[in-house]
Write a protein that holds these residues in place. Sequence first.
Motif, PDB file in Angstrom:
ATOM      1  N   ARG A 122       0.837  -1.212   0.000  1.00 51.92           N
ATOM      2  CA  ARG A 122       0.000   0.000   0.000  1.00 51.92           C
ATOM      3  C   ARG A 122       0.864   1.253   0.000  1.00 51.92           C
ATOM      4  N   LEU A 123       1.937   1.238   0.770  1.00 58.16           N
ATOM      5  CA  LEU A 123       2.833   2.386   0.800  1.00 58.16           C
ATOM      6  C   LEU A 123       3.481   2.624  -0.561  1.00 58.16           C
ATOM      7  N   SER A 124       3.625   1.564  -1.346  1.00 62.95           N
ATOM      8  CA  SER A 124       4.207   1.688  -2.686  1.00 62.95           C
ATOM      9  C   SER A 124       3.160   2.042  -3.743  1.00 62.95           C
ATOM     10  N   GLY A 125       1.924   2.269  -3.323  1.00 61.90           N
ATOM     11  CA  GLY A 125       0.898   2.732  -4.239  1.00 61.90           C
ATOM     12  C   GLY A 125       0.000   1.660  -4.818  1.00 61.90           C
ATOM     13  N   PHE A 126       0.085   0.438  -4.328  1.00 58.33           N
ATOM     14  CA  PHE A 126      -0.735  -0.638  -4.862  1.00 58.33           C
ATOM     15  C   PHE A 126      -2.122  -0.643  -4.217  1.00 58.33           C
ATOM     16  N   GLU A 127      -3.083  -1.081  -4.982  1.00 60.04           N
ATOM     17  CA  GLU A 127      -4.393  -1.436  -4.450  1.00 60.04           C
ATOM     18  C   GLU A 127      -4.285  -2.880  -3.976  1.00 60.04           C
ATOM     19  N   VAL A 128      -4.455  -3.101  -2.688  1.00 62.81           N
ATOM     20  CA  VAL A 128      -4.122  -4.400  -2.098  1.00 62.81           C
ATOM     21  C   VAL A 128      -5.375  -5.199  -1.776  1.00 62.81           C
ATOM     22  N   THR A 129      -5.355  -6.463  -2.189  1.00 64.35           N
ATOM     23  CA  THR A 129      -6.388  -7.431  -1.818  1.00 64.35           C
ATOM     24  C   THR A 129      -5.756  -8.496  -0.940  1.00 64.35           C
ATOM     25  N   GLU A 130      -6.372  -8.765   0.184  1.00 64.53           N
ATOM     26  CA  GLU A 130      -5.930  -9.857   1.051  1.00 64.53           C
ATOM     27  C   GLU A 130      -6.944 -10.980   0.931  1.00 64.53           C
ATOM     28  N   THR A 131      -6.493 -12.160   0.532  1.00 53.96           N
ATOM     29  CA  THR A 131      -7.396 -13.251   0.197  1.00 53.96           C
ATOM     30  C   THR A 131      -6.838 -14.591   0.657  1.00 53.96           C
ATOM     31  N   ASP A 132      -7.733 -15.536   0.908  1.00 57.36           N
ATOM     32  CA  ASP A 132      -7.293 -16.903   1.217  1.00 57.36           C
ATOM     33  C   ASP A 132      -7.423 -17.819   0.007  1.00 57.36           C
ATOM     34  N   ASP A 133      -7.739 -17.240  -1.149  1.00 48.82           N
ATOM     35  CA  ASP A 133      -7.903 -17.982  -2.390  1.00 48.82           C
ATOM     36  C   ASP A 133      -6.639 -17.843  -3.240  1.00 48.82           C
ATOM     37  N   LEU A 134      -5.879 -18.903  -3.344  1.00 47.43           N
ATOM     38  CA  LEU A 134      -4.618 -18.864  -4.083  1.00 47.43           C
ATOM     39  C   LEU A 134      -4.828 -18.441  -5.533  1.00 47.43           C
ATOM     40  N   ASP A 135      -5.925 -18.856  -6.143  1.00 45.42           N
ATOM     41  CA  ASP A 135      -6.169 -18.535  -7.553  1.00 45.42           C
ATOM     42  C   ASP A 135      -6.296 -17.037  -7.794  1.00 45.42           C
ATOM     43  N   ARG A 136      -6.746 -16.287  -6.800  1.00 42.31           N
ATOM     44  CA  ARG A 136      -6.935 -14.851  -6.988  1.00 42.31           C
ATOM     45  C   ARG A 136      -5.610 -14.105  -7.110  1.00 42.31           C
ATOM     46  N   LEU A 137      -4.543 -14.710  -6.651  1.00 37.72           N
ATOM     47  CA  LEU A 137      -3.249 -14.034  -6.739  1.00 37.72           C
ATOM     48  C   LEU A 137      -2.810 -13.843  -8.182  1.00 37.72           C
ATOM     49  N   ALA A 138      -3.261 -14.724  -9.064  1.00 38.38           N
ATOM     50  CA  ALA A 138      -2.880 -14.628 -10.475  1.00 38.38           C
ATOM     51  C   ALA A 138      -3.484 -13.398 -11.146  1.00 38.38           C
ATOM     52  N   GLU A 139      -4.490 -12.785 -10.539  1.00 34.46           N
ATOM     53  CA  GLU A 139      -5.128 -11.603 -11.102  1.00 34.46           C
ATOM     54  C   GLU A 139      -4.327 -10.335 -10.823  1.00 34.46           C
ATOM     55  N   ALA A 140      -3.380 -10.399  -9.905  1.00 32.82           N
ATOM     56  CA  ALA A 140      -2.651  -9.210  -9.453  1.00 32.82           C
ATOM     57  C   ALA A 140      -1.373  -8.999 -10.256  1.00 32.82           C
ATOM     58  N   ASP A 141      -0.786  -7.815 -10.089  1.00 32.37           N
ATOM     59  CA  ASP A 141       0.520  -7.514 -10.665  1.00 32.37           C
ATOM     60  C   ASP A 141       1.640  -7.891  -9.707  1.00 32.37           C
ATOM     61  N   LEU A 142       1.337  -7.816  -8.407  1.00 31.05           N
ATOM     62  CA  LEU A 142       2.269  -8.206  -7.350  1.00 31.05           C
ATOM     63  C   LEU A 142       1.555  -9.211  -6.462  1.00 31.05           C
ATOM     64  N   ALA A 143       2.062 -10.422  -6.382  1.00 30.23           N
ATOM     65  CA  ALA A 143       1.466 -11.466  -5.553  1.00 30.23           C
ATOM     66  C   ALA A 143       2.435 -11.828  -4.436  1.00 30.23           C
ATOM     67  N   VAL A 144       1.912 -12.022  -3.232  1.00 30.50           N
ATOM     68  CA  VAL A 144       2.760 -12.295  -2.066  1.00 30.50           C
ATOM     69  C   VAL A 144       2.250 -13.530  -1.338  1.00 30.50           C
ATOM     70  N   ILE A 145       3.163 -14.454  -1.078  1.00 28.32           N
ATOM     71  CA  ILE A 145       2.850 -15.665  -0.314  1.00 28.32           C
ATOM     72  C   ILE A 145       3.937 -15.864   0.732  1.00 28.32           C
ATOM     73  N   VAL A 146       3.540 -16.053   1.975  1.00 26.66           N
ATOM     74  CA  VAL A 146       4.475 -16.415   3.037  1.00 26.66           C
ATOM     75  C   VAL A 146       4.425 -17.931   3.174  1.00 26.66           C
ATOM     76  N   ASN A 147       5.562 -18.588   3.027  1.00 31.68           N
ATOM     77  CA  ASN A 147       5.588 -20.045   2.920  1.00 31.68           C
ATOM     78  C   ASN A 147       6.833 -20.632   3.592  1.00 31.68           C
ATOM     79  N   PRO A 148       6.694 -21.362   4.712  1.00 27.58           N
ATOM     80  CA  PRO A 148       5.485 -21.639   5.479  1.00 27.58           C
ATOM     81  C   PRO A 148       4.878 -20.349   6.030  1.00 27.58           C
ATOM     82  N   ASN A 149       3.570 -20.382   6.200  1.00 26.58           N
ATOM     83  CA  ASN A 149       2.885 -19.153   6.558  1.00 26.58           C
ATOM     84  C   ASN A 149       3.029 -18.807   8.042  1.00 26.58           C
TER      85      ASN A 149
END
Length: 340
Positions: A122-149
């Motif tokens: 958000r500080l870098s100017g992105f519109e941020v979506t927080e989701t538990d659906d892995l497939d939705r990450l493919a819709e973004a320009d920047l995707a973030v996954i913490v693994n292991p979470n």
Amino acid sequence: MAGPEIGDEIGDPIQHGGNLSRARTLFRHAPEPWVDLSTGISPHSYPYSPLPDNAFARLPDVASAERLKALAAAAYGAPSVAHVAAGPGTQILLPMVADLIARTGRAAVLSPTYAEHARAARLSGFEVTETDDLDRLAEADLAVIVNPNNPTGRIVPRADLRALAAVMRAKGGLLVVDEAFMDVSDASSVTDAVDAGGLVVLRSFGKFYGMAGLRLGFVISHPETVAKIENRLGPWAVSGPALHVANEALADVGWQCAMRLRLREDAARLDALLGAAGIPVTDGTSLFRFIRDPRAPAVFRHLGERGILVRRFEERPNDLRIGLPCENDWPRLEGALKTI
């Protein structure tokens, strides 16, 4: 005077682990010293050798910095030294990574997870979506996954991560995989896949080595991406004392193996104590245990009133994260859990 009501806790939460000042405000009559189990940091720090006499008097040595990168590449499975950038903690690297792509795009963070990823985007100017659906990450320009979470312990399979990185690469986007807890996991890292592009992997030094205050983290990515990060960091990004400690620790394979076993034993011991108190463990890693239970607010308060801080979450009141105690603190935790 009684401890705080559950509603008081929920209205004014502790936003990050390790905030003992806030804990003392919430539980004014709790006994000291506090037992801080609110972080995922190992209670067993690496036993480094004494610092050189001039460690604080001289600028960090360039050769030591290059050796650190080489050791990190070997320890974390990076293709080469050119694929590694070292900085003063992963936290400071987050906005630098977010700035690698256009700031007017969309970011998606696989949640619930470490809140600083969404904040940095958000500080870098992105519109941020927080989701538990892995497939939705493919819709973004920047995707973030913490693994292991963190805090749930969820693991996204390597094949899914590589497939998502390919999608991001094809459209000029970026997948960021934060592997801060990979040192204690049996999951497969994706550091060896960064050369294809579209992928940044973050690794944290302080959690596994029990030295969060040292402030050391790594970006592992394509050499062109690494060069951009290093240009932002500038010279002497890692302190001389940090270089001394980390060069020893990353080379000490024997200690690493022994510590992984010890942490697994500690986690099993914690599970047994929680189970005896009727608190089932949902998931986690060997550095922290994750609980999802409607009694979580009461457990948080009960332990807090006894000077034991665990991590609770304002937006998810049924969730708790509990770290490992130091050796001397096990009896105190056991006593508190017996009266839960």
